[in-house]
Design an enzyme around this catalytic site. Structure first.
Site, PDB file in Angstrom:
ATOM      1  N   LYS A 121      -7.691  -9.543  -8.579  1.00  0.00           N
ATOM      2  CA  LYS A 121      -8.939  -9.551  -7.820  1.00  0.00           C
ATOM      3  C   LYS A 121      -9.834  -8.392  -8.238  1.00  0.00           C
ATOM      4  CE  LYS A 121      -9.278 -10.231  -3.438  1.00  0.00           C
ATOM      5  NZ  LYS A 121      -9.076 -10.151  -1.969  1.00  0.00           N
ATOM      6  N   LYS A 179       0.817  -1.213   0.000  1.00  0.00           N
ATOM      7  CA  LYS A 179       0.000   0.000   0.000  1.00  0.00           C
ATOM      8  C   LYS A 179       0.854   1.269   0.000  1.00  0.00           C
ATOM      9  CE  LYS A 179      -4.223  -1.856   2.047  1.00  0.00           C
ATOM     10  NZ  LYS A 179      -5.247  -1.707   3.104  1.00  0.00           N
ATOM     11  N   LYS A 218     -12.604  -2.385  -5.573  1.00  0.00           N
ATOM     12  CA  LYS A 218     -13.207  -1.056  -5.621  1.00  0.00           C
ATOM     13  C   LYS A 218     -12.194  -0.002  -6.031  1.00  0.00           C
ATOM     14  CE  LYS A 218     -14.688  -1.808  -1.395  1.00  0.00           C
ATOM     15  NZ  LYS A 218     -15.276  -1.647  -0.040  1.00  0.00           N
TER      16      LYS A 218
END
Length: 333
Positions: free
Chosen positions: A194, A111, A197
């Site tokens: 995957k 991240k 969002k």
């Protein structure tokens, strides 16, 4: 008592991947005060959030969870920041966990990317708060995906070190409840990634609020290959996009991929996509209608969340108060 805990970030409308991979699996786990489900808004602010958007998305996520089948009368559904015990225990865990443990967490590296020096401290110690979320309730079972197993291992390390340091048997061992492979939903544009969002392309995912025409368009545009569907699942091994669409139909219709292939073997994707679209529209339609009903009455959603927070605090406060006493904090009164 075997207690279940799970949380989800309020980072926008849930996708089909969130629903099939997590939310739907929580519904049969509902068992009164032994099952807690949380919208983790404190985790969300480890990266910048627009305040108004965060508040709106928190309520939307709660409405989505209820629409998907979580009943506030059959489980404890609440917002993380409404129960201060989470943050209180997280600070203790910040002082128990070791920097070396956190340095091994791959999600922070993913991240933060190359700008680790510019990442928030909250993002770095995120796993300690996750451990507090769970252990504030002495929860022993946590439904997670493979990407969260490392954080659960850290939570157990923290619990064991706390118990060792203070010579108690206070925090229990947490067991991950790993969901089945059929629930892993991939991007409609790239079957090796995957469904997310955060993907910049809305065409890569089905949102739970997508109407029938939008679902039909996204499935029609979903990436496939020119070959017909095989008779057996082994024939999908080198065909990630085909495997993904077959897996979605299997999951949404409660069947195995093998059963789907027995029915649709030899079909081209033009026909198969029509079948998949019809199944998705039929399944998601009632969820969308219930979400709309709930969001039309935000005060009722907020009231349900407050009731859930009261129930959650009634469990967590005595546990965290005892942890504070074990550490040596003077009682406030």
């Amino acid at each position: 008592m075997q207690r279940v805990f799970s949380g989800i970030q309020p980072s926008g409308i849930p996708t089909l991947g969130n629903y099939l991979g997590a939310i739907r699996n929580w519904v049969p786990m509902q068992n009164g005060d032994a099952s807690l489900f949380c919208v983790v808004d404190q985790h969300a602010i480890t990266v910048w959030q627009d305040p108004r958007e965060l508040a709106r998305q928190t309520r939307e996520m709660a409405a989505a969870l209820i629409a998907c089948g979580l009943d506030p009368e059959r489980c404890i559904l609440f917002v993380q920041s409404h129960v201060p015990a989470h943050a209180r225990l997280a600070w203790i865990f910040n002082c128990v966990a070791r920097i070396g443990w956190l340095n091994r967490m791959t999600q922070f590296k993913d991240k933060a990317g190359k700008d680790r020096e510019g990442a928030s401290v909250g993002l770095y110690v995120y796993p300690n708060l996750m451990a507090a979320d769970i252990l504030a309730y002495h929860a022993t079972q946590v439904p997670v995906g493979d990407d969260q197993k490392q954080h659960l291992e850290l939570a157990n390390d923290i619990a064991q070190k706390f118990n060792h340091d203070y010579e108690v048997d206070f925090f229990p061992t947490i067991q991950p409840l790993i969901q089945g492979v059929a629930a892993r939903v991939m991007s409609l544009r790239d079957g090796t990634r995957k469904m997310s969002k955060s993907d910049p392309s809305d065409q890569s995912r089905i949102n739970l609020t997508d109407d029938a025409d939008t679902i039909a368009l996204k499935i029609r545009r979903a990436k496939t290959d020119p070959e017909p569907l095989p008779e057996e699942a082994a024939g999908l091994e080198s065909r990630p996009e085909a495997r993904n669409l077959v897996g979605i139909l299997a999951a949404i219709s409660g069947r195995s991929p093998a059963e789907v292939l027995r029915e649709h073997a030899g079909q081209g994707f033009g026909t198969f996509k029509g079948v998949l679209t019809d199944a998705l529209v039929a399944h998601l339609g009632p969820i969308q209608a219930e979400m709309q009903r709930l969001l039309a009455d935000p005060a009722a959603v907020d009231a349900a969340l407050r009731r859930g927070a009261d129930k959650a605090a009634a469990i967590a406060d005595p546990i965290v108060r005892r942890a504070e006493e074990l550490v040596g904090f003077l009682p406030p009164r």
